[in-house]
Design a protein around this motif. Structure first.
Motif, PDB file in Angstrom:
ATOM      1  N   ASP A 135       0.866  -1.189   0.000  1.00 43.59           N
ATOM      2  CA  ASP A 135       0.000   0.000   0.000  1.00 43.59           C
ATOM      3  C   ASP A 135       0.899   1.234   0.000  1.00 43.59           C
ATOM      4  O   ASP A 135       1.537   1.551   1.005  1.00 43.59           O
ATOM      5  N   LEU A 136       0.950   1.924  -1.123  1.00 46.73           N
ATOM      6  CA  LEU A 136       1.856   3.054  -1.324  1.00 46.73           C
ATOM      7  C   LEU A 136       1.149   4.350  -0.946  1.00 46.73           C
ATOM      8  O   LEU A 136       0.188   4.762  -1.603  1.00 46.73           O
ATOM      9  N   GLY A 137       1.596   4.987   0.128  1.00 45.44           N
ATOM     10  CA  GLY A 137       0.936   6.201   0.607  1.00 45.44           C
ATOM     11  C   GLY A 137      -0.333   5.849   1.347  1.00 45.44           C
ATOM     12  O   GLY A 137      -1.428   6.312   1.012  1.00 45.44           O
ATOM     13  N   THR A 138      -0.201   5.067   2.393  1.00 49.44           N
ATOM     14  CA  THR A 138      -1.366   4.482   3.057  1.00 49.44           C
ATOM     15  C   THR A 138      -2.267   5.488   3.753  1.00 49.44           C
ATOM     16  O   THR A 138      -3.443   5.236   3.952  1.00 49.44           O
ATOM     17  N   GLY A 139      -1.720   6.654   4.154  1.00 52.47           N
ATOM     18  CA  GLY A 139      -2.548   7.603   4.907  1.00 52.47           C
ATOM     19  C   GLY A 139      -3.027   6.971   6.200  1.00 52.47           C
ATOM     20  O   GLY A 139      -2.237   6.419   6.971  1.00 52.47           O
ATOM     21  N   ARG A 140      -4.343   7.011   6.422  1.00 57.24           N
ATOM     22  CA  ARG A 140      -4.911   6.392   7.613  1.00 57.24           C
ATOM     23  C   ARG A 140      -5.481   5.005   7.311  1.00 57.24           C
ATOM     24  O   ARG A 140      -6.353   4.518   8.005  1.00 57.24           O
ATOM     25  N   GLY A 141      -4.982   4.363   6.244  1.00 59.25           N
ATOM     26  CA  GLY A 141      -5.278   2.956   6.026  1.00 59.25           C
ATOM     27  C   GLY A 141      -6.528   2.641   5.237  1.00 59.25           C
ATOM     28  O   GLY A 141      -7.022   1.514   5.303  1.00 59.25           O
ATOM     29  N   ALA A 142      -7.037   3.593   4.454  1.00 58.11           N
ATOM     30  CA  ALA A 142      -8.272   3.324   3.703  1.00 58.11           C
ATOM     31  C   ALA A 142      -8.149   2.095   2.816  1.00 58.11           C
ATOM     32  O   ALA A 142      -9.084   1.285   2.717  1.00 58.11           O
ATOM     33  N   ALA A 146       2.144   6.635  12.469  1.00 50.42           N
ATOM     34  CA  ALA A 146       1.942   6.433  13.908  1.00 50.42           C
ATOM     35  C   ALA A 146       0.471   6.205  14.233  1.00 50.42           C
ATOM     36  O   ALA A 146       0.115   5.284  14.986  1.00 50.42           O
ATOM     37  N   ALA A 147      -0.408   7.034  13.665  1.00 53.21           N
ATOM     38  CA  ALA A 147      -1.840   6.908  13.948  1.00 53.21           C
ATOM     39  C   ALA A 147      -2.405   5.618  13.367  1.00 53.21           C
ATOM     40  O   ALA A 147      -3.229   4.939  14.004  1.00 53.21           O
ATOM     41  N   THR A 148      -1.964   5.245  12.167  1.00 52.05           N
ATOM     42  CA  THR A 148      -2.462   4.019  11.540  1.00 52.05           C
ATOM     43  C   THR A 148      -1.942   2.791  12.276  1.00 52.05           C
ATOM     44  O   THR A 148      -2.637   1.765  12.369  1.00 52.05           O
ATOM     45  N   HIS A 149      -0.745   2.887  12.831  1.00 57.70           N
ATOM     46  CA  HIS A 149      -0.203   1.787  13.637  1.00 57.70           C
ATOM     47  C   HIS A 149      -1.085   1.537  14.856  1.00 57.70           C
ATOM     48  O   HIS A 149      -1.366   0.379  15.217  1.00 57.70           O
TER      49      HIS A 149
END
Length: 291
Positions: A53-60, A86-89
């Protein structure tokens, strides 16, 4: 090695998305999720596959990818913005996902050693300093015969064009993103985006579309949404004394999008382009085995 201009662009993008990490896709307007789900579906991920996932952001795109490849597969997700990762982790840990690896890395050149069965880039390609170079790097990360899917923006409805135009007088050239300047360059047409993939060495390129609505209960929700993602840079380009006037003008133009639910609905055409890294020929495979 990145040029100074490209490095500066990457730094600005990272700073912007670090700034919106806490609110990104979290103001009650379904937007990135539905687009990501369609992009992932176009690639038909299978159990056991290795996805990127390239450029995952918040995991959409991360969440539907992880669900599709299942417990025997794995998803590596990267983003240039440390706060996004960090937030997506935290979100991944809360979901108990142990088949996901999250890394701070530049999608322009991820620098990953492993190969993947599929890769997705959700509304990422047009943010990169050199999209053609990035696509070549992504091709090298795929197993021969495997696939890449990217999403980019097509046309917006007239009301959305009018609303976004409130920012145009204030935007320096580097802030004209793909939706603002989408009438020019390769991102203007299906053929243009397919050409980017083909020139980077992908084969069997194809394009599909959806018309994605964005519904806002009121002007305040539209304002919060526009501040929660990349468009925040547009607001920051407007001098503070002028922002109230810009918001008032946007509210006036939103009236053209009033819907039966009592709010406003704007519609964006979204393009999904898929390509495949060509499989090695038998001759190439035999020669490679002898090296």
């Amino acid at each position: 090695m990145k040029s100074a201009q490209a490095a500066d662009m990457s730094a600005r993008v990272a700073a912007l998305f670090n700034r919106v990490a806490d609110t990104y896709d979290a103001v009650g307007v379904p937007w990135f999720g539905p687009i990501a789900e369609r992009l992932v579906a176009e690639l038909e991920p299978r159990p056991g596959e290795r996805a990127l996932d390239l450029g995952t952001g918040r995991g959409a795109a991360l969440w539907p990818l992880a669900a599709a490849v299942g417990p025997t597969g794995h998803v590596t997700a990267i983003d240039l913005a440390e706060q996004m990762i960090a937030a997506t982790h935290v979100d991944a840990a809360a979901l108990g996902l142990d088949t996901v690896t999250l890394l701070v890395a530049d999608a322009s050149n991820p620098g990953l050693a492993q190969e993947f069965d599929l890769a997705v880039a959700l509304l990422v390609l047009f943010f990169l300093p050199d999209p053609a170079s990035a696509l070549r790097a992504w091709r090298g990360l795929l197993v021969p015969g495997c696939r890449l899917g990217v999403s980019t923006f097509g046309p917006r409805d007239a009301a959305w064009e009018s609303v976004d135009a409130v920012f145009t007088p204030y935007l320096p050239k580097q802030l004209l993103d793909a939706r603002t300047s989408g009438t020019r360059g390769p991102f203007a047409t299906d053929a243009g985006v397919e050409g980017l993939l083909t020139n980077a060495g992908f084969a069997h390129t194809r394009t599909t579309h959806i018309s994605q609505p964005a519904h806002f209960d009121d002007v305040d929700q539209w304002h919060r949404w526009s501040m929660s993602h990349g468009q925040r840079s547009h607001w920051l380009a407007v001098p503070e004394p002028a922002r109230a006037d810009v918001l008032a003008l946007a509210a006036e133009r939103l009236e053209a999008a009033r819907d039966p639910l009592g709010g406003f609905t704007l519609t964006q055409r979204v393009r999904f382009t898929v390509g495949t890294r060509p499989a090695l020929s038998r001759h190439s495979s035999e020669r490679r085995a002898l090296v």
